[in-house]
Design an enzyme around this catalytic site. Structure first.
Site, PDB file in Angstrom:
ATOM      1  N   SER A 167      -2.141   5.670 -13.783  1.00 32.79           N
ATOM      2  CA  SER A 167      -3.060   5.419 -14.919  1.00 32.79           C
ATOM      3  C   SER A 167      -3.472   3.958 -15.120  1.00 32.79           C
ATOM      4  CB  SER A 167      -2.471   5.922 -16.263  1.00 32.79           C
ATOM      5  OG  SER A 167      -2.475   7.319 -16.314  1.00 32.79           O
ATOM      6  N   GLY A 225      -8.989   4.195  -5.340  1.00 33.95           N
ATOM      7  CA  GLY A 225      -7.643   3.675  -5.584  1.00 33.95           C
ATOM      8  C   GLY A 225      -6.588   4.330  -4.708  1.00 33.95           C
ATOM      9  N   VAL A 226      -5.483   4.690  -5.307  1.00 32.48           N
ATOM     10  CA  VAL A 226      -4.364   5.329  -4.604  1.00 32.48           C
ATOM     11  C   VAL A 226      -4.836   6.632  -3.938  1.00 32.48           C
ATOM     12  CG1 VAL A 226      -2.147   6.494  -4.957  1.00 32.48           C
ATOM     13  CG2 VAL A 226      -2.610   4.314  -6.111  1.00 32.48           C
ATOM     14  N   ASP A 227      -5.591   7.419  -4.688  1.00 33.31           N
ATOM     15  CA  ASP A 227      -6.086   8.711  -4.217  1.00 33.31           C
ATOM     16  C   ASP A 227      -6.903   8.541  -2.926  1.00 33.31           C
ATOM     17  OD1 ASP A 227      -6.408  11.421  -4.452  1.00 33.31           O
ATOM     18  OD2 ASP A 227      -7.589  11.367  -6.294  1.00 33.31           O
ATOM     19  N   ASN A 280      -6.633  13.002 -10.135  1.00 31.18           N
ATOM     20  CA  ASN A 280      -7.321  13.443 -11.355  1.00 31.18           C
ATOM     21  C   ASN A 280      -7.067  14.934 -11.540  1.00 31.18           C
ATOM     22  OD1 ASN A 280      -9.551  14.893  -9.853  1.00 31.18           O
ATOM     23  ND2 ASN A 280      -9.896  12.800  -9.145  1.00 31.18           N
ATOM     24  N   TYR A 314      -7.965   4.528 -14.722  1.00 28.10           N
ATOM     25  CA  TYR A 314      -7.698   5.146 -16.032  1.00 28.10           C
ATOM     26  C   TYR A 314      -7.359   4.115 -17.113  1.00 28.10           C
ATOM     27  CZ  TYR A 314      -8.058   9.922 -14.180  1.00 28.10           C
ATOM     28  OH  TYR A 314      -8.510  11.102 -13.636  1.00 28.10           O
ATOM     29  N   GLY A 324      -5.073   1.872 -13.221  1.00 27.84           N
ATOM     30  CA  GLY A 324      -6.246   1.421 -12.480  1.00 27.84           C
ATOM     31  C   GLY A 324      -7.511   1.960 -13.137  1.00 27.84           C
ATOM     32  N   ASP A 381       0.858  -1.190   0.000  1.00 27.43           N
ATOM     33  CA  ASP A 381       0.000   0.000   0.000  1.00 27.43           C
ATOM     34  C   ASP A 381       0.894   1.240   0.000  1.00 27.43           C
ATOM     35  OD1 ASP A 381      -1.723   2.086   0.539  1.00 27.43           O
ATOM     36  OD2 ASP A 381      -2.741   1.070   2.194  1.00 27.43           O
ATOM     37  N   ILE A 382       0.747   2.063  -0.994  1.00 27.92           N
ATOM     38  CA  ILE A 382       1.636   3.227  -1.111  1.00 27.92           C
ATOM     39  C   ILE A 382       1.440   4.214   0.048  1.00 27.92           C
ATOM     40  CG2 ILE A 382       0.139   4.642  -2.595  1.00 27.92           C
ATOM     41  CD1 ILE A 382       2.856   5.224  -4.166  1.00 27.92           C
TER      42      ILE A 382
END
Ligand code: AR6
Length: 179
Positions: free
Chosen positions: A125, A38-40, A30, A129, A127, A16-17
């Protein structure tokens, strides 16, 4: 997995980042910097509201695709979050590959400008995207290698991949690069 490029370390980790302890954590944002999944989602959930407060105040117009902006890291174990906007994949004829490489390059530039010695990067991008993972991995690894060859910084670049499929794609791209 680890590689040394121009004296600096590039490593791959599955995880997990948002849990990384590095100078800068890169968000897959975005262009409105509006938050998302997701990551965001993971970064804002764990980092708390301070991050969004700063991006909202400093970047009211968001961030163009293929670029990145920097903010505080809230409660994350990092000094900065770099919000990168990768392209939405729509077949490859809309400069998606160049825009993805540009986004990684801008992240590394911002990290160096802010004296970051270590940075954690996601598979931008790849995921929501929908960028094909193998291509995304090749572009990511090449962009990082090019930057390190040119600038010799940062000391540690860590790709943090969420699942075994992404890890495998990045490992293959690293091996290809080393050949
Ligand atoms: N740590 C590391 N990697 C992750 C994590 C995590 N916690 N969560 C997901 N991934 P995505 P994008 C992987 O969708 O494609 C958001 O809504 C994921 O499996 O996070 O650039 C934003 O607000 C995939 O391999 O980013 C934007 O609207 C990779 O990270 C949009 O999604 C990227 O997936 C950006 O889409």
């Amino acid at each position: 997995m680890k590689a040394i490029i121009n004296g600096q370390t590039v490593e791959l980790l599955q995880g997990d980042i948002a849990e990384q302890r590095v100078d800068a954590i890169v968000n897959a944002a975005n262009s409105r910097l509006a938050g998302g999944g997701g990551v965001d989602g993971a970064i804002h959930r764990r980092g708390g509201p301070e991050i969004m407060q700063e991006t909202f105040a400093r970047y009211p117009n968001g961030c163009p695709t293929g670029s990145a902006v920097i903010s505080n890291a809230g409660r994350l174990d990092a000094r900065y979050v770099i919000h990168a906007v990768g392209p939405v994949w729509s077949g490859g004829a809309r400069s998606e590959e160049q825009l993805l490489a540009d986004a990684y390059q801008r992240c590394l530039e911002l990290a160096v400008e802010h004296d970051c010695h270590s940075i954690a990067l996601p598979a931008l991008s790849a995921g929501a995207y929908r960028f094909p993972m193998d291509r995304a991995a090749r572009i990511a690894v090449t962009a990082v290698a090019d930057f390190l060859k040119q600038h010799g910084r940062p000391e540690l670049v860590r790709f943090v991949l969420f699942d075994a499929g992404a890890y495998g794609a990045f490992a293959a791209a690293m091996e290809e690069l080393e050949r």
